[in-house]
Design a protein around this motif. Structure first.
Motif, PDB file in Angstrom:
ATOM      1  N   VAL A  64      -6.185  27.684  68.132  1.00 26.78           N
ATOM      2  CA  VAL A  64      -6.819  26.390  68.321  1.00 26.78           C
ATOM      3  C   VAL A  64      -5.796  25.312  67.980  1.00 26.78           C
ATOM      4  O   VAL A  64      -4.730  25.599  67.441  1.00 26.78           O
ATOM      5  CB  VAL A  64      -8.088  26.237  67.450  1.00 26.78           C
ATOM      6  N   ILE A  65      -6.139  24.101  68.305  1.00 28.21           N
ATOM      7  CA  ILE A  65      -5.276  22.965  68.004  1.00 28.21           C
ATOM      8  C   ILE A  65      -6.009  22.065  67.020  1.00 28.21           C
ATOM      9  O   ILE A  65      -7.196  21.774  67.200  1.00 28.21           O
ATOM     10  CB  ILE A  65      -4.934  22.184  69.288  1.00 28.21           C
ATOM     11  N   ALA A  66      -5.313  21.641  65.989  1.00 25.41           N
ATOM     12  CA  ALA A  66      -5.869  20.696  65.020  1.00 25.41           C
ATOM     13  C   ALA A  66      -5.087  19.394  65.137  1.00 25.41           C
ATOM     14  O   ALA A  66      -3.854  19.406  65.160  1.00 25.41           O
ATOM     15  CB  ALA A  66      -5.767  21.254  63.606  1.00 25.41           C
ATOM     16  N   VAL A  67      -5.799  18.296  65.245  1.00 28.43           N
ATOM     17  CA  VAL A  67      -5.125  16.996  65.347  1.00 28.43           C
ATOM     18  C   VAL A  67      -5.633  16.076  64.249  1.00 28.43           C
ATOM     19  O   VAL A  67      -6.768  16.178  63.792  1.00 28.43           O
ATOM     20  CB  VAL A  67      -5.334  16.333  66.734  1.00 28.43           C
ATOM     21  N   ASP A  68      -4.746  15.189  63.863  1.00 24.63           N
ATOM     22  CA  ASP A  68      -5.090  14.149  62.899  1.00 24.63           C
ATOM     23  C   ASP A  68      -5.814  13.045  63.663  1.00 24.63           C
ATOM     24  O   ASP A  68      -5.358  12.615  64.726  1.00 24.63           O
ATOM     25  CB  ASP A  68      -3.798  13.621  62.269  1.00 24.63           C
ATOM     26  N   MET A  69      -6.941  12.626  63.140  1.00 26.21           N
ATOM     27  CA  MET A  69      -7.738  11.625  63.838  1.00 26.21           C
ATOM     28  C   MET A  69      -8.235  10.606  62.822  1.00 26.21           C
ATOM     29  O   MET A  69      -8.674  10.971  61.724  1.00 26.21           O
ATOM     30  CB  MET A  69      -8.926  12.329  64.516  1.00 26.21           C
ATOM     31  N   SER A  70      -8.176   9.362  63.183  1.00 27.72           N
ATOM     32  CA  SER A  70      -8.733   8.318  62.334  1.00 27.72           C
ATOM     33  C   SER A  70     -10.245   8.521  62.240  1.00 27.72           C
ATOM     34  O   SER A  70     -10.900   8.784  63.244  1.00 27.72           O
ATOM     35  CB  SER A  70      -8.408   6.947  62.926  1.00 27.72           C
ATOM     36  N   ASP A  71     -10.792   8.416  61.042  1.00 26.08           N
ATOM     37  CA  ASP A  71     -12.230   8.611  60.838  1.00 26.08           C
ATOM     38  C   ASP A  71     -12.939   7.271  61.015  1.00 26.08           C
ATOM     39  O   ASP A  71     -13.365   6.634  60.053  1.00 26.08           O
ATOM     40  CB  ASP A  71     -12.463   9.189  59.439  1.00 26.08           C
ATOM     41  N   ARG A  72     -13.037   6.838  62.277  1.00 29.40           N
ATOM     42  CA  ARG A  72     -13.717   5.579  62.596  1.00 29.40           C
ATOM     43  C   ARG A  72     -14.336   5.693  63.993  1.00 29.40           C
ATOM     44  O   ARG A  72     -13.911   6.538  64.795  1.00 29.40           O
ATOM     45  CB  ARG A  72     -12.748   4.404  62.545  1.00 29.40           C
ATOM     46  N   PRO A  73     -15.316   4.854  64.270  1.00 29.78           N
ATOM     47  CA  PRO A  73     -15.941   4.908  65.599  1.00 29.78           C
ATOM     48  C   PRO A  73     -14.929   4.736  66.718  1.00 29.78           C
ATOM     49  O   PRO A  73     -14.047   3.864  66.639  1.00 29.78           O
ATOM     50  CB  PRO A  73     -16.936   3.735  65.571  1.00 29.78           C
ATOM     51  N   GLY A  74     -15.020   5.561  67.734  1.00 32.29           N
ATOM     52  CA  GLY A  74     -14.152   5.468  68.900  1.00 32.29           C
ATOM     53  C   GLY A  74     -12.988   6.436  68.904  1.00 32.29           C
ATOM     54  O   GLY A  74     -12.379   6.659  69.957  1.00 32.29           O
ATOM     55  N   SER A  75     -12.646   7.023  67.766  1.00 33.55           N
ATOM     56  CA  SER A  75     -11.487   7.934  67.725  1.00 33.55           C
ATOM     57  C   SER A  75     -11.726   9.175  68.580  1.00 33.55           C
ATOM     58  O   SER A  75     -10.852   9.593  69.347  1.00 33.55           O
ATOM     59  CB  SER A  75     -11.196   8.358  66.282  1.00 33.55           C
ATOM     60  N   LEU A  76     -12.889   9.775  68.450  1.00 37.70           N
ATOM     61  CA  LEU A  76     -13.186  10.962  69.257  1.00 37.70           C
ATOM     62  C   LEU A  76     -13.269  10.596  70.734  1.00 37.70           C
ATOM     63  O   LEU A  76     -12.800  11.352  71.592  1.00 37.70           O
ATOM     64  CB  LEU A  76     -14.489  11.613  68.778  1.00 37.70           C
ATOM     65  N   THR A  78     -11.354  11.264  76.060  1.00 34.84           N
ATOM     66  CA  THR A  78     -11.086  10.558  77.320  1.00 34.84           C
ATOM     67  C   THR A  78      -9.695  10.893  77.847  1.00 34.84           C
ATOM     68  O   THR A  78      -9.531  11.182  79.042  1.00 34.84           O
ATOM     69  CB  THR A  78     -11.232   9.037  77.127  1.00 34.84           C
ATOM     70  N   MET A  79      -8.696  10.894  76.967  1.00 34.75           N
ATOM     71  CA  MET A  79      -7.334  11.190  77.446  1.00 34.75           C
ATOM     72  C   MET A  79      -7.239  12.627  77.968  1.00 34.75           C
ATOM     73  O   MET A  79      -6.554  12.885  78.957  1.00 34.75           O
ATOM     74  CB  MET A  79      -6.286  10.900  76.372  1.00 34.75           C
ATOM     75  N   LEU A  80      -7.939  13.542  77.348  1.00 32.78           N
ATOM     76  CA  LEU A  80      -7.915  14.928  77.822  1.00 32.78           C
ATOM     77  C   LEU A  80      -8.676  15.059  79.142  1.00 32.78           C
ATOM     78  O   LEU A  80      -8.237  15.752  80.058  1.00 32.78           O
ATOM     79  CB  LEU A  80      -8.497  15.860  76.766  1.00 32.78           C
ATOM     80  N   GLY A  81      -9.796  14.376  79.248  1.00 31.00           N
ATOM     81  CA  GLY A  81     -10.568  14.401  80.490  1.00 31.00           C
ATOM     82  C   GLY A  81      -9.806  13.803  81.658  1.00 31.00           C
ATOM     83  O   GLY A  81      -9.837  14.341  82.774  1.00 31.00           O
ATOM     84  N   GLN A  82      -9.102  12.710  81.400  1.00 29.94           N
ATOM     85  CA  GLN A  82      -8.319  12.081  82.463  1.00 29.94           C
ATOM     86  C   GLN A  82      -7.168  12.981  82.923  1.00 29.94           C
ATOM     87  O   GLN A  82      -6.702  12.854  84.045  1.00 29.94           O
ATOM     88  CB  GLN A  82      -7.789  10.725  81.992  1.00 29.94           C
ATOM     89  N   ALA A  83      -6.724  13.878  82.054  1.00 31.10           N
ATOM     90  CA  ALA A  83      -5.677  14.838  82.418  1.00 31.10           C
ATOM     91  C   ALA A  83      -6.277  16.133  82.969  1.00 31.10           C
ATOM     92  O   ALA A  83      -5.556  17.110  83.182  1.00 31.10           O
ATOM     93  CB  ALA A  83      -4.805  15.142  81.201  1.00 31.10           C
ATOM     94  N   SER A  84      -7.587  16.149  83.204  1.00 28.30           N
ATOM     95  CA  SER A  84      -8.307  17.313  83.730  1.00 28.30           C
ATOM     96  C   SER A  84      -8.178  18.542  82.832  1.00 28.30           C
ATOM     97  O   SER A  84      -8.114  19.676  83.304  1.00 28.30           O
ATOM     98  CB  SER A  84      -7.837  17.649  85.156  1.00 28.30           C
TER      99      SER A  84
END
Length: 147
Positions: A71-83, A88-94
């Motif tokens: 699996v892949i683990a990424v660092d993500m800001s814990d605020r609304p909109g981060s997920l 969205t970026m993954l979806g746009q890359a199909s």
């Protein structure tokens, strides 16, 4: 950049979750993350641990069939909109996300997002091209155990 995750199938009945937890604790394995997804008859317990080989051996000795997956683990800001930004970026890359779960890290304001992909290398490439920090196993361990 990939992290090993253990998965075991459990019957969906009272007390079933305690059995693998007991096997891991008796082997001295601490859980960095845990996720249980269920259906009416069974559940899939997914775990990231510091030593997957020791955990796998302990679970197999307790009678479980264990699957190891990258699996892949990424660092993500814990605020609304981060997920939203990451999905969205993954979806746009199909690139399809097979499943994901997240947990708060011990660094204030940050969370760790764990995702599974059919082609993890393609996902890593897209994430890094958008400056998303993909964590190595050691970084994930340090992130959870800091403080």
């Amino acid at each position: 950049m990939k992290v090993m995750q253990l998965s075991v199938f459990l019957e969906n009945k009272p007390g079933e979750l305690s059995r693998p937890c007991k096997a891991l604790s008796q082997a001295g394995v601490n859980l960095l993350s845990v996720c249980l997804a269920d259906t009416a008859q069974f559940g899939i317990l997914r775990m990231i641990v510091p030593d997957p080989d020791t955990a796998k051996a302990a679970l197999e000795a307790a009678g479980y069939v264990v699957n190891l997956a990258q699996v892949i683990a990424v660092d993500m800001s814990d605020r609304p909109g981060s997920l939203t930004a990451i999905t969205t970026m993954l979806g746009q890359a199909s690139i399809n996300i097979e499943y994901l779960y997240a947990f708060c890290s011990r660094i204030a304001g940050n969370a760790v997002l764990v995702m599974r992909f059919e082609d993890p290398d393609a996902a890593i490439s897209v994430l890094q091209s958008h400056s998303v920090r993909v964590l190595k196993a050691k970084e994930l361990l340090d992130r959870v155990q800091e403080h």
